[in-house]
Design an enzyme around this catalytic site. Sequence first.
Site, PDB file in Angstrom:
ATOM      1  N   THR A 116      87.177  35.851  21.614  1.00  0.00           N
ATOM      2  CA  THR A 116      87.473  34.809  22.603  1.00  0.00           C
ATOM      3  C   THR A 116      86.291  34.529  23.529  1.00  0.00           C
ATOM      4  O   THR A 116      85.474  35.428  23.796  1.00  0.00           O
ATOM      5  CB  THR A 116      88.688  35.260  23.449  1.00  0.00           C
ATOM      6  OG1 THR A 116      88.769  34.469  24.628  1.00  0.00           O
ATOM      7  CG2 THR A 116      88.597  36.724  23.873  1.00  0.00           C
ATOM      8  N   ASP A 117      86.240  33.314  24.069  1.00  0.00           N
ATOM      9  CA  ASP A 117      85.220  32.969  25.068  1.00  0.00           C
ATOM     10  C   ASP A 117      85.367  33.814  26.334  1.00  0.00           C
ATOM     11  O   ASP A 117      84.431  33.943  27.123  1.00  0.00           O
ATOM     12  CB  ASP A 117      85.251  31.470  25.407  1.00  0.00           C
ATOM     13  CG  ASP A 117      86.579  30.968  25.957  1.00  0.00           C
ATOM     14  OD1 ASP A 117      87.538  31.760  26.067  1.00  0.00           O
ATOM     15  OD2 ASP A 117      86.656  29.762  26.281  1.00  0.00           O
ATOM     16  N   GLU A 118      86.560  34.398  26.539  1.00  0.00           N
ATOM     17  CA  GLU A 118      86.803  35.144  27.775  1.00  0.00           C
ATOM     18  C   GLU A 118      85.927  36.395  27.882  1.00  0.00           C
ATOM     19  O   GLU A 118      85.755  36.934  28.968  1.00  0.00           O
ATOM     20  CB  GLU A 118      88.290  35.498  27.911  1.00  0.00           C
ATOM     21  CG  GLU A 118      89.148  34.252  27.964  1.00  0.00           C
ATOM     22  CD  GLU A 118      90.559  34.484  28.455  1.00  0.00           C
ATOM     23  OE1 GLU A 118      90.781  35.410  29.246  1.00  0.00           O
ATOM     24  OE2 GLU A 118      91.440  33.718  28.037  1.00  0.00           O
ATOM     25  N   TYR A 140      92.606  42.062  29.342  1.00  0.00           N
ATOM     26  CA  TYR A 140      92.599  41.365  28.044  1.00  0.00           C
ATOM     27  C   TYR A 140      91.170  41.181  27.546  1.00  0.00           C
ATOM     28  O   TYR A 140      90.800  41.631  26.454  1.00  0.00           O
ATOM     29  CB  TYR A 140      93.308  39.996  28.157  1.00  0.00           C
ATOM     30  CG  TYR A 140      93.027  39.074  26.978  1.00  0.00           C
ATOM     31  CD1 TYR A 140      93.495  39.384  25.699  1.00  0.00           C
ATOM     32  CD2 TYR A 140      92.279  37.902  27.135  1.00  0.00           C
ATOM     33  CE1 TYR A 140      93.223  38.550  24.606  1.00  0.00           C
ATOM     34  CE2 TYR A 140      92.010  37.066  26.058  1.00  0.00           C
ATOM     35  CZ  TYR A 140      92.478  37.392  24.789  1.00  0.00           C
ATOM     36  OH  TYR A 140      92.207  36.575  23.727  1.00  0.00           O
ATOM     37  N   LYS A 144      89.020  43.019  24.477  1.00  0.00           N
ATOM     38  CA  LYS A 144      88.502  42.186  23.377  1.00  0.00           C
ATOM     39  C   LYS A 144      86.981  42.384  23.254  1.00  0.00           C
ATOM     40  O   LYS A 144      86.447  42.471  22.157  1.00  0.00           O
ATOM     41  CB  LYS A 144      88.816  40.697  23.616  1.00  0.00           C
ATOM     42  CG  LYS A 144      90.271  40.305  23.481  1.00  0.00           C
ATOM     43  CD  LYS A 144      90.809  40.420  22.064  1.00  0.00           C
ATOM     44  CE  LYS A 144      90.214  39.390  21.115  1.00  0.00           C
ATOM     45  NZ  LYS A 144      90.854  39.503  19.760  1.00  0.00           N
TER      46      LYS A 144
HETATM   47  N1  NAD Z   1      95.182  31.584  21.955  1.00  0.00           N
HETATM   48  C1  NAD Z   1      93.933  31.321  22.330  1.00  0.00           C
HETATM   49  O1  NAD Z   1      93.701  30.394  23.101  1.00  0.00           O
HETATM   50  C2  NAD Z   1      92.776  32.126  21.766  1.00  0.00           C
HETATM   51  C3  NAD Z   1      91.484  31.694  22.026  1.00  0.00           C
HETATM   52  C4  NAD Z   1      90.404  32.406  21.483  1.00  0.00           C
HETATM   53  C5  NAD Z   1      90.647  33.529  20.716  1.00  0.00           C
HETATM   54  N2  NAD Z   1      91.916  33.949  20.511  1.00  0.00           N
HETATM   55  C6  NAD Z   1      92.107  35.147  19.678  1.00  0.00           C
HETATM   56  O2  NAD Z   1      92.755  34.731  18.485  1.00  0.00           O
HETATM   57  C7  NAD Z   1      93.604  35.777  17.990  1.00  0.00           C
HETATM   58  C8  NAD Z   1      94.995  35.232  17.772  1.00  0.00           C
HETATM   59  O3  NAD Z   1      95.506  34.706  18.992  1.00  0.00           O
HETATM   60  P1  NAD Z   1      96.921  33.947  19.054  1.00  0.00           P
HETATM   61  O4  NAD Z   1      96.844  33.018  20.204  1.00  0.00           O
HETATM   62  O5  NAD Z   1      97.277  33.452  17.709  1.00  0.00           O
HETATM   63  O6  NAD Z   1      97.852  35.175  19.453  1.00  0.00           O
HETATM   64  P2  NAD Z   1      99.414  35.429  19.249  1.00  0.00           P
HETATM   65  O7  NAD Z   1      99.802  36.264  20.415  1.00  0.00           O
HETATM   66  O8  NAD Z   1     100.142  34.160  18.978  1.00  0.00           O
HETATM   67  O9  NAD Z   1      99.460  36.294  17.902  1.00  0.00           O
HETATM   68  C9  NAD Z   1      99.017  37.613  17.820  1.00  0.00           C
HETATM   69  C10 NAD Z   1      99.597  38.196  16.532  1.00  0.00           C
HETATM   70  O10 NAD Z   1      99.114  39.539  16.403  1.00  0.00           O
HETATM   71  C11 NAD Z   1     100.228  40.399  16.097  1.00  0.00           C
HETATM   72  N3  NAD Z   1      99.897  41.724  16.621  1.00  0.00           N
HETATM   73  C12 NAD Z   1      99.752  42.104  17.922  1.00  0.00           C
HETATM   74  N4  NAD Z   1      99.434  43.401  18.000  1.00  0.00           N
HETATM   75  C13 NAD Z   1      99.364  43.871  16.709  1.00  0.00           C
HETATM   76  C14 NAD Z   1      99.060  45.124  16.138  1.00  0.00           C
HETATM   77  N5  NAD Z   1      98.765  46.171  16.911  1.00  0.00           N
HETATM   78  N6  NAD Z   1      99.068  45.236  14.799  1.00  0.00           N
HETATM   79  C15 NAD Z   1      99.377  44.182  14.007  1.00  0.00           C
HETATM   80  N7  NAD Z   1      99.690  42.962  14.495  1.00  0.00           N
HETATM   81  C16 NAD Z   1      99.673  42.817  15.839  1.00  0.00           C
HETATM   82  C17 NAD Z   1     101.413  39.757  16.794  1.00  0.00           C
HETATM   83  O11 NAD Z   1     102.657  40.191  16.258  1.00  0.00           O
HETATM   84  C18 NAD Z   1     101.125  38.275  16.543  1.00  0.00           C
HETATM   85  O12 NAD Z   1     101.636  37.869  15.291  1.00  0.00           O
HETATM   86  C19 NAD Z   1      93.522  36.902  19.028  1.00  0.00           C
HETATM   87  O13 NAD Z   1      92.617  37.860  18.577  1.00  0.00           O
HETATM   88  C20 NAD Z   1      93.002  36.215  20.280  1.00  0.00           C
HETATM   89  O14 NAD Z   1      92.288  37.106  21.096  1.00  0.00           O
HETATM   90  C21 NAD Z   1      92.995  33.276  21.006  1.00  0.00           C
END
Ligand code: NAD
Length: 327
Positions: A116-118, A140, A144
Site C-alpha cells: 500500500t501507499d500508506e 496497519y 505492511k
Molecule cells: N483497499 C485498499 O484501498 C488497498 C490499497 C492498497 C493496497 N491494499 C492491499 O491490498 C490487499 C487486499 O486489500 P483488500 O482491500 O482487498 O482487503 P480485504 O479486507 O477486502 O480482504 C482481505 C482478505 O484477506 C483475508 N485474510 C485476512 N487475514 C488473513 C490470513 N491471516 N490468512 C489468510 N487470509 C486472510 C480476508 O479473509 C480477506 O478475504 C491488502 O494486502 C491491502 O493491504 C489495499
Amino acid sequence: MKLLVCGGAGFIGSAFVRVRLAAGDEVVVLDKLTYAGRRENLQDLEIEFVHGAIEDPDAVARAIAGCEAVVNFAAETHVDRSIAEPDAFVRTHAQGTYVLLEAVRSAGVRYVQVSTDEVYGSIEEGSFTESSPLAPSSPYSATKAGADLLVAGYVHTYGLEACICRGSNNYGPRQYPEKLIPLMILNALHGDPLPVYGDGKNVRNWIHAEDFARAIDTVLLKGTPGEVYNAGGPDELENLDVVTRILELTGQDESLIRYVTDRKGHDRRYSLSSDKVRSLGWEPNWLFAEGLPATVDWYRDNEWWWEPIRSGEYRQYYEQQYGLKLG
Ligand SMILES: NC(=O)c1ccc[n+]([C@@H]2O[C@H](COP(=O)([O-])OP(=O)(O)OC[C@H]3O[C@@H](n4cnc5c(N)ncnc54)[C@H](O)[C@@H]3O)[C@@H](O)[C@H]2O)c1
C-alpha cells in the site's frame, strides 16, 4: 499457469482472481475468511478454495502444491481497526508473510506481495516514488511496511523471485462497507448520516480495484525480481469532495454530513507516482468521474451482497466507531 492467490476472497483479491481466470489460469485461493473475506466474492467462479490462514504452514503447504506463482493479498486492511486492536495485523502481516515466504522459497516459485501507499506515510506536495523512504504512521501501515522489508530481505538473502506492488486507495464493487466509499454510498442510499473525519480535507489518490488488479497482473508477468512498483490512480480528491459527489449521485443533500472526531494520527495526503509500472505497459482504464457512478450503481443493484453485512456485526462496529446509529 496454476496460481495461488492468498486473500482472494477479499475486495481486491477477488478482482484479481477474475483477471487471471479470464487469462486462462487455474486459480487456488487460500483465505482465512475474516469478517472482510467472503465466499460470495468468488461466487460463480471456477476456483479451488482452501480455507486457512497464511500463518498456518500446513494450510499454506496444501494450497501451494503444484502452483507456479503466489500473489499475496491476505491482510487486515482497516486502519481504524488497527488502532483499536493491532494484534491480528502483526500476526497476519509479520508471521503470515514469513510463513508464505518460507513456502515460496522451498517451492522455488515466483511471488508478488501486495502492498500500500500508506507505507510511505503522508506527503504534502508531489508524489512518492519507489525509492521514497518508508515512514508508516499506523499499526496497519507499519506492519505492511514490515512485511515489505521481509520480502526484500528474502530476495537479497535467498535470491527469491519476488516483487512488491503498492497501490493507492482502491474503490469499486465488493468493498467491505467500513471503508470510506461504500460506507458513504450505503449510508446515503439509506438516508443515514455520513460521518466525515476532522475537516474532511484529507486527500486520497483513488484507483479502481480492476485497475489495481491489472497493475498487479503486469508486475506478476513482467516485473523484475527484487523491484517495487507503485500503482496510483489518475485522480486525487479531498474526502469531502468524494462525499459530496456521492450525495449528488444518490439524490441526497449535504444536511446528511456529520463531522466526527478525527482518526488518531490521520495521514493528510497520499499520492503515488506510477511511472515505473507504466513503463511495463500498464495504465489505468477508469477515471473517478466514471468509476464512482458505476460503483454507486453496483451497490444500488446488489443489496443481496451488502444486506447481510449491514445487518450483522458491522452495525455494532459502526455505532461504536462513530457514535451514530444506522437506520
Ligand atoms: N483497499 C485498499 O484501498 C488497498 C490499497 C492498497 C493496497 N491494499 C492491499 O491490498 C490487499 C487486499 O486489500 P483488500 O482491500 O482487498 O482487503 P480485504 O479486507 O477486502 O480482504 C482481505 C482478505 O484477506 C483475508 N485474510 C485476512 N487475514 C488473513 C490470513 N491471516 N490468512 C489468510 N487470509 C486472510 C480476508 O479473509 C480477506 O478475504 C491488502 O494486502 C491491502 O493491504 C489495499
